[in-house]
Design a protein around this motif. Sequence first.
Motif, PDB file in Angstrom:
ATOM      1  N   VAL A 156       0.838  -1.202   0.000  1.00  0.00           N
ATOM      2  CA  VAL A 156       0.000   0.000   0.000  1.00  0.00           C
ATOM      3  C   VAL A 156       0.871   1.250   0.000  1.00  0.00           C
ATOM      4  O   VAL A 156       0.609   2.210  -0.741  1.00  0.00           O
ATOM      5  N   LEU A 157       1.915   1.259   0.819  1.00  0.00           N
ATOM      6  CA  LEU A 157       2.803   2.412   0.869  1.00  0.00           C
ATOM      7  C   LEU A 157       3.482   2.653  -0.474  1.00  0.00           C
ATOM      8  O   LEU A 157       3.576   3.799  -0.941  1.00  0.00           O
ATOM      9  N   ASP A 176       2.354   1.880  -3.363  1.00  0.00           N
ATOM     10  CA  ASP A 176       1.328   2.430  -4.258  1.00  0.00           C
ATOM     11  C   ASP A 176       1.151   3.928  -4.020  1.00  0.00           C
ATOM     12  O   ASP A 176       0.967   4.699  -4.961  1.00  0.00           O
ATOM     13  N   LEU A 177       1.227   4.362  -2.740  1.00  0.00           N
ATOM     14  CA  LEU A 177       1.103   5.784  -2.428  1.00  0.00           C
ATOM     15  C   LEU A 177       2.247   6.586  -3.033  1.00  0.00           C
ATOM     16  O   LEU A 177       2.067   7.741  -3.435  1.00  0.00           O
ATOM     17  N   GLY A 201      -1.082  12.646  -5.857  1.00  0.00           N
ATOM     18  CA  GLY A 201      -0.952  11.560  -4.902  1.00  0.00           C
ATOM     19  C   GLY A 201      -2.178  11.471  -4.020  1.00  0.00           C
ATOM     20  O   GLY A 201      -2.934  12.432  -3.875  1.00  0.00           O
ATOM     21  N   VAL A 202      -2.356  10.329  -3.416  1.00  0.00           N
ATOM     22  CA  VAL A 202      -3.440  10.124  -2.462  1.00  0.00           C
ATOM     23  C   VAL A 202      -2.814   9.779  -1.110  1.00  0.00           C
ATOM     24  O   VAL A 202      -1.597   9.629  -0.985  1.00  0.00           O
ATOM     25  N   SER A 203      -3.663   9.673  -0.091  1.00  0.00           N
ATOM     26  CA  SER A 203      -3.179   9.414   1.264  1.00  0.00           C
ATOM     27  C   SER A 203      -3.808   8.158   1.826  1.00  0.00           C
ATOM     28  O   SER A 203      -4.874   7.727   1.362  1.00  0.00           O
ATOM     29  N   ARG A 204      -3.179   7.605   2.820  1.00  0.00           N
ATOM     30  CA  ARG A 204      -3.752   6.486   3.555  1.00  0.00           C
ATOM     31  C   ARG A 204      -4.451   7.037   4.792  1.00  0.00           C
ATOM     32  O   ARG A 204      -4.151   8.152   5.246  1.00  0.00           O
ATOM     33  N   VAL A 258      -2.743  14.501   7.169  1.00  0.00           N
ATOM     34  CA  VAL A 258      -1.844  13.628   6.421  1.00  0.00           C
ATOM     35  C   VAL A 258      -0.512  13.526   7.169  1.00  0.00           C
ATOM     36  O   VAL A 258       0.016  14.520   7.669  1.00  0.00           O
ATOM     37  N   GLN A 269       4.790  11.103   4.705  1.00  0.00           N
ATOM     38  CA  GLN A 269       4.209  10.705   3.427  1.00  0.00           C
ATOM     39  C   GLN A 269       4.294  11.843   2.416  1.00  0.00           C
ATOM     40  O   GLN A 269       4.694  11.643   1.255  1.00  0.00           O
ATOM     41  N   GLN A 288       6.415  11.711  -1.032  1.00  0.00           N
ATOM     42  CA  GLN A 288       5.743  11.883  -2.326  1.00  0.00           C
ATOM     43  C   GLN A 288       6.326  13.072  -3.093  1.00  0.00           C
ATOM     44  O   GLN A 288       6.516  13.002  -4.317  1.00  0.00           O
ATOM     45  N   TYR A 348      10.256   8.900   4.455  1.00  0.00           N
ATOM     46  CA  TYR A 348       8.967   8.582   5.070  1.00  0.00           C
ATOM     47  C   TYR A 348       9.130   8.240   6.558  1.00  0.00           C
ATOM     48  O   TYR A 348       8.447   8.791   7.424  1.00  0.00           O
TER      49      TYR A 348
END
Length: 299
Positions: free
Chosen positions: A7-8, A10-11, A24-27, A34, A38, A42, A213
Amino acid sequence: MNQALDVLLDLLDLEQIEEDIFRGVSRPSIVPRVFGGQVAAQALVAAGRTVPDDRSSSSRLRSSRGGPNAHSLHAYFLRAGDPGAPIVYTVDRIRDGRSFTTRRVVAVQHGQPIFHLSASFQTYEEGLEHQTAMPDAPDPETLPTAAEMLPRHLPAHVAERLVEARAAVDLRYVDMPPWGTVGQPREPRSQVWFRANGKLADDSLLHVCLATYVSDMTLLDSVLLAHGRGGWAVGDVVGASLDHAMWFHRPFRADEWLLYDQESPSSSGGRGLGQARIWTQDGRLAVTVIQEGVVRVPR
């Protein structure tokens, strides 16, 4: 590779929506903003994707197949990011010199900048070599994992959220974290070992971005230790990152053990300063990190 690391990654695999513009998106976050690490990672990905191929560090990272050779970043956190909205990263190509490339990145949400990054990349070259000695630290394999340690010292719901948020990384504390010694001030220094929870591709920028990160996870812990405070986990301090700087000295792999040796030389005016060095397990100084953050006692 575990699911959380997948998942990370993918971010960090940003969507390019125009030349020099990425999204970008966030988890989900354990706090209503945020995670700063991250955004920094990014933004560095966005900068790296605009760097010429001759800045590749393929000869620097063992078994590497290339990737831009980042040597420093300097960043400011301007506003809290909204984890429910995408982040747009716009890259300015400040300079492409013979040896160095400079990029500026602005992260925007809801029409406002939330983060600024300046990053520099360099073609590989030989030069003078020296470093200070690595501090003593126990073998990381002898230390408990975060999943083993956290439930012993935090309420179950807090420990569960922390373990989930950090599942992409194997993070092991050398000494008790600040939330484990509330009310007991001690030397403002802490150490953690970390590595990605799975094998990473041979791309030097990816390894640098993973370290970026993680670098925002624990650096201000040393500020809390000096005052016997536990931080957000126990609600006795309100904090947030203000600025962040990193220098990448030598090649490293973020899927191999790295020692994050952290200390705080000062806190004042509602701010705390953390400084740290990241070492490879065989004793090479890989990264220097400095961060200032808001550290306020709730009233």
